[in-house]
Design a protein around this motif. Structure first.
Motif, PDB file in Angstrom:
ATOM      1  N   TYR A 183      -5.269  -5.706 -12.094  1.00 12.82           N
ATOM      2  CA  TYR A 183      -4.695  -4.361 -12.089  1.00 12.82           C
ATOM      3  C   TYR A 183      -5.695  -3.383 -12.701  1.00 12.82           C
ATOM      4  N   ARG A 184      -6.003  -2.310 -11.986  1.00 13.81           N
ATOM      5  CA  ARG A 184      -6.962  -1.327 -12.490  1.00 13.81           C
ATOM      6  C   ARG A 184      -6.607   0.046 -11.953  1.00 13.81           C
ATOM      7  N   VAL A 185      -7.165   1.068 -12.604  1.00 12.25           N
ATOM      8  CA  VAL A 185      -6.952   2.437 -12.151  1.00 12.25           C
ATOM      9  C   VAL A 185      -8.298   3.141 -12.035  1.00 12.25           C
ATOM     10  N   ASN A 186      -8.324   4.213 -11.224  1.00  8.63           N
ATOM     11  CA  ASN A 186      -9.555   4.974 -11.059  1.00  8.63           C
ATOM     12  C   ASN A 186      -9.607   6.124 -12.068  1.00  8.63           C
ATOM     13  N   SER A 187     -10.590   7.010 -11.902  1.00  7.89           N
ATOM     14  CA  SER A 187     -10.772   8.113 -12.859  1.00  7.89           C
ATOM     15  C   SER A 187      -9.604   9.094 -12.865  1.00  7.89           C
ATOM     16  N   LYS A 188      -8.793   9.060 -11.804  1.00 11.20           N
ATOM     17  CA  LYS A 188      -7.632   9.936 -11.738  1.00 11.20           C
ATOM     18  C   LYS A 188      -6.365   9.240 -12.253  1.00 11.20           C
ATOM     19  N   GLY A 189      -6.541   8.006 -12.740  1.00 13.68           N
ATOM     20  CA  GLY A 189      -5.409   7.272 -13.286  1.00 13.68           C
ATOM     21  C   GLY A 189      -4.546   6.602 -12.237  1.00 13.68           C
ATOM     22  N   ARG A 190      -5.053   6.477 -10.996  1.00 14.45           N
ATOM     23  CA  ARG A 190      -4.274   5.865  -9.922  1.00 14.45           C
ATOM     24  C   ARG A 190      -4.701   4.433  -9.683  1.00 14.45           C
ATOM     25  N   ASP A 218     -10.728  -0.826 -17.180  1.00 14.72           N
ATOM     26  CA  ASP A 218     -10.113   0.186 -16.331  1.00 14.72           C
ATOM     27  C   ASP A 218      -8.588   0.152 -16.276  1.00 14.72           C
ATOM     28  N   TYR A 219      -7.936  -0.204 -17.400  1.00 13.91           N
ATOM     29  CA  TYR A 219      -6.487  -0.149 -17.427  1.00 13.91           C
ATOM     30  C   TYR A 219      -5.994   1.281 -17.642  1.00 13.91           C
ATOM     31  N   THR A 220      -6.895   2.155 -18.107  1.00 12.14           N
ATOM     32  CA  THR A 220      -6.580   3.579 -18.216  1.00 12.14           C
ATOM     33  C   THR A 220      -7.728   4.345 -17.587  1.00 12.14           C
ATOM     34  N   ASP A 221      -7.537   5.631 -17.397  1.00 13.64           N
ATOM     35  CA  ASP A 221      -8.554   6.422 -16.705  1.00 13.64           C
ATOM     36  C   ASP A 221      -9.694   6.871 -17.610  1.00 13.64           C
ATOM     37  N   TYR A 232       0.821  -1.215   0.000  1.00  5.93           N
ATOM     38  CA  TYR A 232       0.000   0.000   0.000  1.00  5.93           C
ATOM     39  C   TYR A 232       0.859   1.272   0.000  1.00  5.93           C
ATOM     40  N   ARG A 233       2.032   1.181   0.618  1.00  8.58           N
ATOM     41  CA  ARG A 233       2.917   2.346   0.574  1.00  8.58           C
ATOM     42  C   ARG A 233       3.417   2.602  -0.854  1.00  8.58           C
ATOM     43  N   VAL A 234       3.732   1.515  -1.559  1.00  7.16           N
ATOM     44  CA  VAL A 234       4.174   1.649  -2.945  1.00  7.16           C
ATOM     45  C   VAL A 234       3.009   2.090  -3.831  1.00  7.16           C
ATOM     46  N   ARG A 235       1.836   1.514  -3.588  1.00 10.84           N
ATOM     47  CA  ARG A 235       0.667   1.869  -4.395  1.00 10.84           C
ATOM     48  C   ARG A 235       0.293   3.339  -4.247  1.00 10.84           C
ATOM     49  N   THR A 281       1.418  -8.382  -7.434  1.00  5.78           N
ATOM     50  CA  THR A 281       1.014  -8.628  -6.041  1.00  5.78           C
ATOM     51  C   THR A 281      -0.394  -8.137  -5.716  1.00  5.78           C
ATOM     52  N   CYS A 282      -1.080  -7.517  -6.679  1.00  4.84           N
ATOM     53  CA  CYS A 282      -2.443  -7.067  -6.418  1.00  4.84           C
ATOM     54  C   CYS A 282      -3.418  -8.234  -6.443  1.00  4.84           C
TER      55      CYS A 282
END
Length: 291
Positions: free
Chosen positions: A132-139, A205-208, A99-102, A126-127
Motif C-alpha cells: 500500500y502506497r500513496v503518491n505526492s498528492k496523497g492518493r 510512501d504511506y503518506t505524501d 480500480y474504480r474504488v481506488r 487487494t493491492c
C-alpha cells in the motif's frame, strides 16, 4: 492461540507481528506499562500485544496517515457497520472494481468514516503484494494484486481489535506531538518508516510527505529529549551506520527478520534491523541512560 497472535486487520510493510516473540524473548519490553504511547501506529501489532500483556491505564495512538487513523476510530467505535461495508466490497471485488474504488476522490466531509475505513482496508488487502502506497498528492497508486481469494476481512479479528482499542486515545498527528502527552515512566514505542539503505529496502510512501534523513535526525533528538524526561523509549529501524550513529549512546539490539515484500522470491531473504532502547533489558526497575 499464542499470546503473540494479535488482531492485525491490515497488511503493513514492516509490521511487527512476526517479531513480537523475538522482542519479548530478548526482554525488550518493560516489566510494567501504565501509560503507552505509539506515534507511528501502522498495523498496530506492538500496541495489541502491549494491551493484552500489560493492559495500560492510558493509551495514546497516532499517525500522520489520516485514512489509517480513521480505520482505527471506526474499528474502535463501529465495527459492525465496518464489517457490513466490507461485505459489499468483498462481494463485488474484481480488477475493474478495485480500480474504480481506488480512483474515488476521498472527500472527508461528504464520505462517512465507515466508507473511508472500508475503502482503505479493501484496497490494502487487494493491492499488489500488500504494498500500500500513496503518491505526492496523497492518493493510493498501488496496482491490483490479482489474488484468487483475498482475505479482505475477518469478523473475529475486527471484533478483537475493537475490544482492545476500547478507551485508547486516537489522533492524526506527527510523531513530534508525543511531546505534548509524554510523562516520566511512560513506555513509548517508535516504529518510523525505516531509513532507506538500498533500492529494494522499505519505502516511505504511506503518506505524501515521506520520511527523510532529516526526519530521522529530528526523531533521534526527540528520543534523547524523552530519555531526559524519564520516559522508557524503544525504536525500530534499519541496521546501518547512519542509525547506529544517531543512537550510539543507547542499547542497540540486533534483530533478524525475513523481508516479505520483494516481488522477486529470491529477494525475500533474512536481513538485520535494530531495536533501540534507552533502558536495560527486562528488569523490575528500568535504568535510564544519563548524559
Amino acid at each position: 492461540m499464542s499470546r503473540y497472535d494479535v488482531p492485525t486487520f491490515i497488511k503493513w510493510v514492516g509490521g511487527k507481528s512476526s517479531l513480537l516473540a523475538q522482542y519479548d524473548s530478548l526482554g525488550l519490553f518493560p516489566q510494567k506499562v501504565d501509560r503507552y504511547i505509539e506515534p507511528f501506529i501502522g498495523g498496530g501489532s506492538v500496541f495489541f500485544f502491549i494491551k493484552r500483556s500489560y493492559n495500560p491505564k492510558e493509551i495514546y495512538l497516532s499517525d500522520r496517515n489520516r485514512e489509517l487513523v480513521i480505520c482505527y476510530e471506526v474499528i474502535q467505535k463501529d465495527p459492525k457497520s465496518l464489517i457490513e461495508q466490507l461485505k459489499v466490497h468483498k462481494a463485488n471485488s474484481s480488477e475493474d472494481y478495485y480500480y474504480r474504488v481506488r480512483d474515488i476522490d476521498i472527500n472527508f466531509t461528504l464520505m462517512s468514516k465507515v466508507e473511508i475505513a472500508a475503502r482503505f482496508i479493501y484496497l490494502n488487502k487487494t493491492c499488489f503484494n500488500g504494498l500500500y502506497r500513496v503518491n505526492s498528492k496523497g492518493r493510493n497508486n498501488s496496482p491490483f494484486g490479482n489474488y484468487k481469494n483475498p482475505s479482505i476481512y475477518d469478523e473475529n479479528v475486527i471484533k478483537d481489535a475493537s475490544a482492545l482499542l476500547y478507551g485508547a486515545n486516537l489522533s492524526i498527528a506527527s510523531y513530534e506531538a508525543v511531546r505534548d502527552v509524554a510523562e516520566s515512566g511512560d513506555f513509548i514505542y517508535f516504529d518510523p518508516p525505516y531509513y532507506k539503505i538500498s533500492s529494494t529496502s522499505s519505502f516511505t510512501d504511506y503518506t505524501d510527505v515521506g520520511f527523510t534523513a532529516d526526519d530521522q535526525l529530528r526523531l533521534s533528538m526527540l528520543f534523547k529529549e524523552l530519555n531526559k524526561r524519564g520516559c522508557l523509549c524503544m525504536l525500530s529501524n534499519s541496521y546501518c551506520d547512519f542509525i547506529l550513529d544517531l543512537y550510539g549512546d543507547f542499547n542497540v539490539n540486533i534483530i533478524s527478520v525475513r523481508r516479505m515484500i520483494n516481488s522477486d522470491g529470491k529477494g525475500r531473504n533474512e536481513i538485520r534491523e535494530v531495536a533501540i532502547t534507552n533502558y536495560e533489558r527486562t528488569c523490575h526497575q528500568a535504568s535510564l541512560f544519563e548524559f
